[in-house]
Motif scaffolding. Structure first.
Motif, PDB file in Angstrom:
ATOM      1  N   LEU A  51     -67.212  57.578  51.348  1.00 39.90           N
ATOM      2  CA  LEU A  51     -66.744  58.237  50.127  1.00 39.90           C
ATOM      3  C   LEU A  51     -66.704  59.749  50.306  1.00 39.90           C
ATOM      4  CD1 LEU A  51     -68.608  56.072  47.465  1.00 39.90           C
ATOM      5  CD2 LEU A  51     -66.142  56.105  47.922  1.00 39.90           C
ATOM      6  N   PHE A  52     -67.708  60.299  50.981  1.00 42.73           N
ATOM      7  CA  PHE A  52     -67.723  61.732  51.246  1.00 42.73           C
ATOM      8  C   PHE A  52     -66.517  62.119  52.102  1.00 42.73           C
ATOM      9  CE2 PHE A  52     -68.676  65.581  53.515  1.00 42.73           C
ATOM     10  CZ  PHE A  52     -69.239  66.396  52.544  1.00 42.73           C
ATOM     11  N   ALA A  53     -66.222  61.342  53.129  1.00 42.20           N
ATOM     12  CA  ALA A  53     -65.081  61.631  53.998  1.00 42.20           C
ATOM     13  C   ALA A  53     -63.778  61.617  53.203  1.00 42.20           C
ATOM     14  CB  ALA A  53     -65.024  60.629  55.149  1.00 42.20           C
ATOM     15  N   ARG A  54     -63.643  60.697  52.273  1.00 39.63           N
ATOM     16  CA  ARG A  54     -62.429  60.576  51.457  1.00 39.63           C
ATOM     17  C   ARG A  54     -62.258  61.726  50.477  1.00 39.63           C
ATOM     18  NH1 ARG A  54     -62.447  55.244  48.165  1.00 39.63           N
ATOM     19  NH2 ARG A  54     -61.373  56.553  46.671  1.00 39.63           N
ATOM     20  N   ALA A  55     -63.346  62.120  49.821  1.00 37.91           N
ATOM     21  CA  ALA A  55     -63.220  63.028  48.693  1.00 37.91           C
ATOM     22  C   ALA A  55     -63.733  64.449  48.920  1.00 37.91           C
ATOM     23  CB  ALA A  55     -63.952  62.429  47.483  1.00 37.91           C
ATOM     24  N   PRO A 114     -64.347  66.186  43.111  1.00 41.95           N
ATOM     25  CA  PRO A 114     -63.442  67.047  43.858  1.00 41.95           C
ATOM     26  C   PRO A 114     -62.627  67.950  42.924  1.00 41.95           C
ATOM     27  CG  PRO A 114     -62.825  64.719  44.133  1.00 41.95           C
ATOM     28  CD  PRO A 114     -64.021  64.774  43.268  1.00 41.95           C
ATOM     29  N   ASP A 115     -62.297  69.116  43.417  1.00 38.64           N
ATOM     30  CA  ASP A 115     -61.560  70.111  42.652  1.00 38.64           C
ATOM     31  C   ASP A 115     -60.226  69.522  42.187  1.00 38.64           C
ATOM     32  OD1 ASP A 115     -59.564  72.606  42.609  1.00 38.64           O
ATOM     33  OD2 ASP A 115     -61.616  73.303  42.244  1.00 38.64           O
ATOM     34  N   ARG A 116     -59.862  69.805  40.947  1.00 37.12           N
ATOM     35  CA  ARG A 116     -58.621  69.247  40.384  1.00 37.12           C
ATOM     36  C   ARG A 116     -57.378  69.662  41.156  1.00 37.12           C
ATOM     37  NH1 ARG A 116     -59.526  68.880  33.913  1.00 37.12           N
ATOM     38  NH2 ARG A 116     -61.606  68.004  34.101  1.00 37.12           N
ATOM     39  N   SER A 117     -57.387  70.850  41.733  1.00 36.74           N
ATOM     40  CA  SER A 117     -56.207  71.302  42.490  1.00 36.74           C
ATOM     41  C   SER A 117     -56.049  70.531  43.800  1.00 36.74           C
ATOM     42  CB  SER A 117     -56.279  72.807  42.764  1.00 36.74           C
ATOM     43  OG  SER A 117     -57.350  73.103  43.633  1.00 36.74           O
ATOM     44  N   ALA A 125     -58.681  60.929  47.351  1.00 35.33           N
ATOM     45  CA  ALA A 125     -59.919  61.563  46.901  1.00 35.33           C
ATOM     46  C   ALA A 125     -60.277  61.177  45.468  1.00 35.33           C
ATOM     47  CB  ALA A 125     -59.809  63.086  47.019  1.00 35.33           C
ATOM     48  N   ARG A 126     -59.363  60.526  44.770  1.00 37.09           N
ATOM     49  CA  ARG A 126     -59.674  60.054  43.410  1.00 37.09           C
ATOM     50  C   ARG A 126     -60.633  58.878  43.524  1.00 37.09           C
ATOM     51  NH1 ARG A 126     -56.154  62.434  39.873  1.00 37.09           N
ATOM     52  NH2 ARG A 126     -54.197  63.112  40.789  1.00 37.09           N
ATOM     53  N   LEU A 127     -61.765  59.019  42.887  1.00 36.15           N
ATOM     54  CA  LEU A 127     -62.786  57.984  42.954  1.00 36.15           C
ATOM     55  C   LEU A 127     -62.814  57.197  41.650  1.00 36.15           C
ATOM     56  CD1 LEU A 127     -65.694  60.095  44.501  1.00 36.15           C
ATOM     57  CD2 LEU A 127     -64.033  58.665  45.695  1.00 36.15           C
ATOM     58  N   THR A 128     -62.998  55.898  41.771  1.00 36.89           N
ATOM     59  CA  THR A 128     -63.223  55.090  40.575  1.00 36.89           C
ATOM     60  C   THR A 128     -64.590  55.460  40.019  1.00 36.89           C
ATOM     61  OG1 THR A 128     -64.295  53.285  41.766  1.00 36.89           O
ATOM     62  CG2 THR A 128     -61.868  53.174  41.576  1.00 36.89           C
ATOM     63  N   GLN A 134     -71.632  55.607  43.156  1.00 39.06           N
ATOM     64  CA  GLN A 134     -72.155  55.358  44.501  1.00 39.06           C
ATOM     65  C   GLN A 134     -72.311  56.670  45.267  1.00 39.06           C
ATOM     66  OE1 GLN A 134     -69.108  52.456  45.748  1.00 39.06           O
ATOM     67  NE2 GLN A 134     -70.792  51.051  46.198  1.00 39.06           N
ATOM     68  N   LEU A 135     -71.288  57.537  45.170  1.00 39.03           N
ATOM     69  CA  LEU A 135     -71.345  58.820  45.864  1.00 39.03           C
ATOM     70  C   LEU A 135     -72.488  59.674  45.314  1.00 39.03           C
ATOM     71  CD1 LEU A 135     -70.214  60.824  47.936  1.00 39.03           C
ATOM     72  CD2 LEU A 135     -68.598  61.592  46.172  1.00 39.03           C
ATOM     73  N   ILE A 136     -72.625  59.735  44.011  1.00 40.95           N
ATOM     74  CA  ILE A 136     -73.686  60.534  43.396  1.00 40.95           C
ATOM     75  C   ILE A 136     -75.054  60.062  43.862  1.00 40.95           C
ATOM     76  CG2 ILE A 136     -74.834  61.049  41.195  1.00 40.95           C
ATOM     77  CD1 ILE A 136     -71.929  60.990  39.955  1.00 40.95           C
TER      78      ILE A 136
END
Length: 158
Positions: A51-55, A114-117, A125-128, A134-136
């Motif tokens: 998840l970190f790699a994605r977002a 992740p930053d909105r921009s 990077a959009r996480l469910t 899970q990431l938190i």
């Protein structure tokens, strides 16, 4: 005899195009470096790393993927600035992981990352809601909690 008035748009477009070409020579924004990896976190679980790699990885590691538009000003200025700022606060590839590593989970929890921009060009990077939770929890387990998180959890003093 009165000549018909010309539209100003061709001239305006020419000026805008000339300015666009001119800003391409500004040197900031194209120093796309990925410094050597000096540290790697001991992730609590593989899903946290995924998840970190994605977002998060593009701005918070020394393993940034520099897309084509990161070479075109003025977007290149924004991308370079985001990566520099992100790495200065929290970088998983630097010893100690940065001065704000313990706040990473709180930042995600508050919706600041992740930053909105970043999201329009990085839909991955959009996480469910489930992935975000899970990431938190993975960031808390890997890097610790902020003082505010501990105070809220313990119901009082830090």
């Amino acid at each position: 005899m009165h000549s018909p008035r010309r539209s100003p748009w061709p001239r305006i477009l020419l000026v805008v195009f000339a300015l666009f070409l001119l800003i391409q020579v500004v040197p900031f924004g194209r120093a796309h470096t990925n410094p050597p990896v000096q540290a790697t976190p001991q992730w609590d679980r593989p899903v946290t790393a995924q998840l970190f790699a994605r977002a998060c990885q593009d701005c918070h590691s020394n393993q940034t993927t520099w897309p084509w538009y990161s070479n075109v000003a003025p977007v290149s200025w924004l991308v370079q600035s985001h990566v520099q700022e992100g790495r200065s606060k929290f970088n998983i590839n630097e010893p100690g992981f940065g001065r704000e590593a313990h706040e990473a989970a709180e930042t995600v929890e508050e919706g600041k990352m992740p930053d909105r921009s970043y999201l329009p060009l990085h839909p991955e990077a959009r996480l469910t809601d489930s992935e975000k939770q899970q990431l938190i929890s993975g960031l808390k387990a890997t890097f610790g909690e902020s003082g505010e998180d501990r105070k809220n959890r313990d119901g009082g003093e830090d």
